[in-house]
Design a protein around this motif. Sequence first.
Motif, PDB file in Angstrom:
ATOM      1  N   ASP A 112     -21.798 -22.890 -18.859  1.00 60.09           N
ATOM      2  CA  ASP A 112     -22.027 -24.136 -19.585  1.00 60.09           C
ATOM      3  C   ASP A 112     -23.510 -24.487 -19.544  1.00 60.09           C
ATOM      4  O   ASP A 112     -24.076 -24.691 -18.469  1.00 60.09           O
ATOM      5  N   VAL A 113     -24.114 -24.530 -20.721  1.00 60.49           N
ATOM      6  CA  VAL A 113     -25.549 -24.818 -20.823  1.00 60.49           C
ATOM      7  C   VAL A 113     -25.730 -26.088 -21.655  1.00 60.49           C
ATOM      8  O   VAL A 113     -25.275 -26.148 -22.798  1.00 60.49           O
ATOM      9  N   PRO A 114     -26.354 -27.146 -21.108  1.00 55.57           N
ATOM     10  CA  PRO A 114     -26.596 -28.370 -21.881  1.00 55.57           C
ATOM     11  C   PRO A 114     -27.415 -28.077 -23.139  1.00 55.57           C
ATOM     12  O   PRO A 114     -28.244 -27.160 -23.156  1.00 55.57           O
ATOM     13  N   LEU A 115     -27.203 -28.876 -24.179  1.00 54.75           N
ATOM     14  CA  LEU A 115     -27.860 -28.655 -25.462  1.00 54.75           C
ATOM     15  C   LEU A 115     -29.383 -28.601 -25.328  1.00 54.75           C
ATOM     16  O   LEU A 115     -30.027 -27.719 -25.899  1.00 54.75           O
ATOM     17  N   ALA A 116     -29.963 -29.516 -24.576  1.00 59.20           N
ATOM     18  CA  ALA A 116     -31.425 -29.532 -24.426  1.00 59.20           C
ATOM     19  C   ALA A 116     -31.924 -28.230 -23.826  1.00 59.20           C
ATOM     20  O   ALA A 116     -32.944 -27.668 -24.263  1.00 59.20           O
ATOM     21  N   ASP A 117     -31.210 -27.706 -22.818  1.00 62.11           N
ATOM     22  CA  ASP A 117     -31.602 -26.438 -22.207  1.00 62.11           C
ATOM     23  C   ASP A 117     -31.390 -25.275 -23.163  1.00 62.11           C
ATOM     24  O   ASP A 117     -32.184 -24.330 -23.199  1.00 62.11           O
ATOM     25  N   TRP A 122     -33.495 -21.914 -20.412  1.00 56.32           N
ATOM     26  CA  TRP A 122     -32.716 -22.233 -19.218  1.00 56.32           C
ATOM     27  C   TRP A 122     -32.662 -21.021 -18.287  1.00 56.32           C
ATOM     28  O   TRP A 122     -32.945 -19.894 -18.675  1.00 56.32           O
ATOM     29  N   SER A 123     -32.259 -21.297 -17.051  1.00 63.01           N
ATOM     30  CA  SER A 123     -32.036 -20.254 -16.051  1.00 63.01           C
ATOM     31  C   SER A 123     -30.927 -20.723 -15.125  1.00 63.01           C
ATOM     32  O   SER A 123     -30.961 -21.862 -14.650  1.00 63.01           O
ATOM     33  N   LEU A 124     -29.941 -19.876 -14.893  1.00 65.69           N
ATOM     34  CA  LEU A 124     -28.816 -20.203 -14.010  1.00 65.69           C
ATOM     35  C   LEU A 124     -28.600 -19.056 -13.035  1.00 65.69           C
ATOM     36  O   LEU A 124     -28.783 -17.891 -13.393  1.00 65.69           O
ATOM     37  N   THR A 125     -28.186 -19.397 -11.825  1.00 73.10           N
ATOM     38  CA  THR A 125     -27.810 -18.382 -10.843  1.00 73.10           C
ATOM     39  C   THR A 125     -26.354 -18.578 -10.475  1.00 73.10           C
ATOM     40  O   THR A 125     -25.927 -19.688 -10.161  1.00 73.10           O
ATOM     41  N   MET A 126     -25.583 -17.498 -10.560  1.00 68.09           N
ATOM     42  CA  MET A 126     -24.172 -17.550 -10.185  1.00 68.09           C
ATOM     43  C   MET A 126     -23.881 -16.390  -9.237  1.00 68.09           C
ATOM     44  O   MET A 126     -24.730 -15.524  -9.033  1.00 68.09           O
ATOM     45  N   ALA A 133     -25.916 -12.535  -5.828  1.00 72.60           N
ATOM     46  CA  ALA A 133     -26.499 -13.603  -6.652  1.00 72.60           C
ATOM     47  C   ALA A 133     -27.006 -13.001  -7.954  1.00 72.60           C
ATOM     48  O   ALA A 133     -27.765 -12.035  -7.942  1.00 72.60           O
ATOM     49  N   VAL A 134     -26.559 -13.571  -9.072  1.00 73.35           N
ATOM     50  CA  VAL A 134     -26.933 -13.070 -10.397  1.00 73.35           C
ATOM     51  C   VAL A 134     -27.640 -14.190 -11.140  1.00 73.35           C
ATOM     52  O   VAL A 134     -27.070 -15.258 -11.360  1.00 73.35           O
ATOM     53  N   THR A 135     -28.899 -13.947 -11.517  1.00 71.10           N
ATOM     54  CA  THR A 135     -29.666 -14.935 -12.268  1.00 71.10           C
ATOM     55  C   THR A 135     -29.676 -14.552 -13.742  1.00 71.10           C
ATOM     56  O   THR A 135     -29.960 -13.401 -14.091  1.00 71.10           O
ATOM     57  N   VAL A 136     -29.340 -15.521 -14.593  1.00 70.51           N
ATOM     58  CA  VAL A 136     -29.295 -15.312 -16.033  1.00 70.51           C
ATOM     59  C   VAL A 136     -30.201 -16.349 -16.669  1.00 70.51           C
ATOM     60  O   VAL A 136     -30.201 -17.513 -16.267  1.00 70.51           O
ATOM     61  N   SER A 137     -30.982 -15.931 -17.665  1.00 67.56           N
ATOM     62  CA  SER A 137     -31.883 -16.875 -18.317  1.00 67.56           C
ATOM     63  C   SER A 137     -32.079 -16.487 -19.773  1.00 67.56           C
ATOM     64  O   SER A 137     -31.796 -15.353 -20.174  1.00 67.56           O
ATOM     65  N   HIS A 138     -32.584 -17.442 -20.550  1.00 67.22           N
ATOM     66  CA  HIS A 138     -32.915 -17.195 -21.952  1.00 67.22           C
ATOM     67  C   HIS A 138     -33.949 -18.228 -22.363  1.00 67.22           C
ATOM     68  O   HIS A 138     -33.841 -19.404 -22.000  1.00 67.22           O
ATOM     69  N   PRO A 139     -34.991 -17.813 -23.112  1.00 74.34           N
ATOM     70  CA  PRO A 139     -36.042 -18.761 -23.476  1.00 74.34           C
ATOM     71  C   PRO A 139     -35.614 -19.803 -24.507  1.00 74.34           C
ATOM     72  O   PRO A 139     -36.286 -20.810 -24.677  1.00 74.34           O
ATOM     73  N   GLY A 140     -34.471 -19.568 -25.165  1.00 76.62           N
ATOM     74  CA  GLY A 140     -33.980 -20.507 -26.170  1.00 76.62           C
ATOM     75  C   GLY A 140     -34.636 -20.259 -27.518  1.00 76.62           C
ATOM     76  O   GLY A 140     -35.650 -19.596 -27.592  1.00 76.62           O
ATOM     77  N   PRO A 141     -34.053 -20.795 -28.589  1.00 78.93           N
ATOM     78  CA  PRO A 141     -32.746 -21.444 -28.573  1.00 78.93           C
ATOM     79  C   PRO A 141     -31.625 -20.433 -28.316  1.00 78.93           C
ATOM     80  O   PRO A 141     -31.741 -19.283 -28.699  1.00 78.93           O
TER      81      PRO A 141
END
Length: 195
Positions: A112-117, A122-126, A133-141
């Motif tokens: 779940d990624v907020p619209l602004a992010d 955004w970057s999330l670690t799960m 630990a797995v880090t996932v990110s994307h510069p957007g949109p």
Amino acid sequence: MADSPSPLAQGEETGPMIKQLPVSLEDLFYGTKVRVTFRRKVWEEKRRRWTEEEHDVEVPIYKGLKPGSRVKFRGEGDIGPGGVERDLHFVVVERSHPTFTRHSLDLHCTLDVPLADALCGWSLTMTSICGKAVTVSHPGPTPTGWIERRTGLGMCDYRRPEERGDLVLEVHVVWPEGQLGEGQKKMVRAALKDL
């Protein structure tokens, strides 16, 4: 006093006893043993009647076992006339998991990624099923449905435990609740006008 009807007249089964065994995704990944206590029927020859007794077995859950697999025990089920023992089969049922959904050897996870992010990056670690630990990110949109696949972080294969499926991460963009005020709308329009 009349004899009790025969077991076959009572419709007693002669095939294996089948019981469902709920198991967690982690137990299916790592493998474990589950002790199960259940009641089985025993035919008393002298009294010509069925009684019940408590019986327990230790069920091995092999690493990488799939839902629907059967773990079989010879002669651990009901005991019929003449001491004939039914086999006992446990059907593995996978419990629902709060993070992952299994598709064969792949594990799917919704982020779940907020619209602004999603718009700005955004970057999330799960944590994977194996604790990594797995880090996932994307510069957007980033649109809803955007997918990233991490090879070798899914479930292991029962026949080849060293082989693993993938971890499939899919973005769900979370839109804000409520109405935007007129000032907020102008700011959003101005910010997005040149995109």
